[in-house]
Design an enzyme around this catalytic site. Sequence first.
Site, PDB file in Angstrom:
ATOM      1  N   ILE A   5       0.836  -1.200   0.000  1.00 29.17           N
ATOM      2  CA  ILE A   5       0.000   0.000   0.000  1.00 29.17           C
ATOM      3  C   ILE A   5       0.871   1.250   0.000  1.00 29.17           C
ATOM      4  CG2 ILE A   5      -2.221  -0.777   0.941  1.00 29.17           C
ATOM      5  CD1 ILE A   5      -1.247  -0.225   3.717  1.00 29.17           C
ATOM      6  N   GLY A   8       8.375   3.161   0.295  1.00 31.00           N
ATOM      7  CA  GLY A   8       9.296   4.207   0.727  1.00 31.00           C
ATOM      8  C   GLY A   8      10.694   3.916   0.212  1.00 31.00           C
ATOM      9  N   ALA A   9      11.667   4.736   0.677  1.00 29.72           N
ATOM     10  CA  ALA A   9      13.039   4.551   0.220  1.00 29.72           C
ATOM     11  C   ALA A   9      13.607   3.241   0.722  1.00 29.72           C
ATOM     12  CB  ALA A   9      13.901   5.716   0.692  1.00 29.72           C
ATOM     13  N   GLU A  10      13.244   2.831   1.933  1.00 34.36           N
ATOM     14  CA  GLU A  10      13.857   1.607   2.423  1.00 34.36           C
ATOM     15  C   GLU A  10      12.875   0.525   2.841  1.00 34.36           C
ATOM     16  OE1 GLU A  10      16.192   1.822   5.927  1.00 34.36           O
ATOM     17  OE2 GLU A  10      14.932   3.295   6.902  1.00 34.36           O
ATOM     18  N   ILE A  13       5.067  -1.185   2.691  1.00 38.95           N
ATOM     19  CA  ILE A  13       4.011  -1.496   3.647  1.00 38.95           C
ATOM     20  C   ILE A  13       2.993  -2.412   2.970  1.00 38.95           C
ATOM     21  CG2 ILE A  13       2.242  -0.522   5.168  1.00 38.95           C
ATOM     22  CD1 ILE A  13       4.867   0.634   5.967  1.00 38.95           C
ATOM     23  N   ASP A 114      11.888  12.290  11.648  1.00 37.66           N
ATOM     24  CA  ASP A 114      11.140  12.566  10.417  1.00 37.66           C
ATOM     25  C   ASP A 114       9.716  12.970  10.802  1.00 37.66           C
ATOM     26  OD1 ASP A 114      10.700  12.807   7.710  1.00 37.66           O
ATOM     27  OD2 ASP A 114      10.390  10.675   7.352  1.00 37.66           O
TER      28      ASP A 114
END
Lengths: 197, 325
Positions: A5, A8-10, A13, A114
């Site tokens: 869903i 991200g960069a690392e 999900i 973040d």
Amino acid sequence: MTKPISEGAESRIYPTEIFGIDAIAKVRGPKAYRVPLLDVSIRSTRTKKEAKIMALALSHGVRVPRLLGVSDYSIYMEKIHGNLMKDAKISGKQAEMAGTLLATLHNAGIVHGDFTPANILIGEDGKLYLIDFGLSEISHGAEGRALDLLLIKRQMGVRLYTKFVKNYSQGVPSAREIIKRLAEIEKRGRYQTRTLG
Amino acid sequence: MLVLGIESSAHTFGVGIVDGGRVLANEKAMYKIGTKGMIPREVAQTHISNCNAVISAALSKAGIKINEIEGIGYTKGPGIGTCLQVGQLAAKTIAARLCVPIAPVNHGIGHIEIARIMSGLKDPVALYVSGGNSQILKLSKASRRRYTVLGETFDIGVGNMFDTFARSIKLDPAWGSTVEKTAEGGKYVPMPYTVKGMDFSFTGLLTHASRLAASHRKQDVCFSMRETSFSMLCEATERAMLLSGSSEICVCGGVAQSARLREMLKAVADEHGARFGFAANEFNADNGGMIAFVAERMLTRGAEEKLRDCTIEQRYRIDSAEVFA
Ligand SMILES: Nc1ncnc2c1ncn2[C@@H]1O[C@H](COP(=O)(O)OP(=O)(O)O)[C@@H](O)[C@H]1O
Ligand SMILES: [Mg+2]
């Protein structure tokens, strides 16, 4: 697995279900550019650290999704039904709640790393949930805390930030020192120029 | 527009000639760095003695005479003061004699812009990696007139880390690029890995590697240092690309000559279906071609500088330089 869903960069999900509860799995997949030994070490260290900090935050009363399990490269947690703060029209009340949320986190000795509206979920119950501890650190220093403030200040704009920082200051004993540090950071050249605008 | 550019910010004295974005000549002479590193006065002396010969070599390579030159560029900074002055003086002298416009160029902008444009990228996240610099930048969205620093080293440049390490373990020649050669066939041993968001740090890695060198095979330490530092750069670049919404990566600067770094960044780009580009090696090492290249773009847009305002600036910040993207 099903389709992620979020990517991200690392991590990715994925939706899942655990003990009959709607859950998500945050999975740190391999990176082709890294040598395997380094790759495995980074992914497992970060997964463990993120889970540990989530648990620590929870134990200090910070509202985060319930942890449902951890494996080598995955964290399983309760799925929060609701919206990301970044996709919502933020009310003054919510800005204040976010201030209290960050205060509780900092009082627990955690710096988020973040702290943006992209990492705050507004639950269907109207409460705020903090997510994404991928860049978090255990720290009591002013610098890291001030950087958390800087990020949210940039994203919220003056009106909401004023409400945010009022509640934050009420919650954190060393707030004055942290806000002073924030002013210093804003004067340093490199941060002035770092917005993505 | 026939433009001649002069680079002299550090150990290279370079002269390039461009016309319509095509590089016709890119000549250079280098100061040989001894065990004591760079001695500013000596480097400047060397540049002065090489100046005329390098300019002549560039002119004859391009097949033109000096009075055909229509514009001049020089490196304003950042760099070593005495070295910058040599290029500045030569550039001003030629400009005054020929009565042609002159443009002061930021060294880092030279590296980035020539890599970006020659590889046909529009709006990449640029990884600028050299001895003194390690930064991740992107054109500002609003104006495209400045580069914004998205991430950078907290301490030393990655090239500086390799150079210092090469000297400390007495590699021959004692340059960073020898570390890369020595790394071939090495095995990975754990090293400190420091990335904070889009920023990174190399001193911890340098200290640890220097210590390990006493008890481990050189090959393994070089390999691990290279893999660790390049992985850090890749992670920060990947994050910068995703957060800024770009789908292009370019790499430039001296360390961009590393085939391994390029291979890793290509893998980062591939994972996200992004494009990846870089310039030919002659433009990654310090050179006058990139200065001429950027100066031509400035001069054709009317960004010439009055002769008396042609200064040098040792700490000329890359995000304060106006660019003509
Ligand atoms: N517990 C959760 N419940 C619901 N959605 C979630 C949860 N955790 C993450 N998400 C969704 O996944 C996205 C990315 O998760 P996050 O932990 O922030 O990882 P990243 O490092 O990729 O930003 C979030 O913005 C949110 O939309
Ligand atoms: Mg997130």
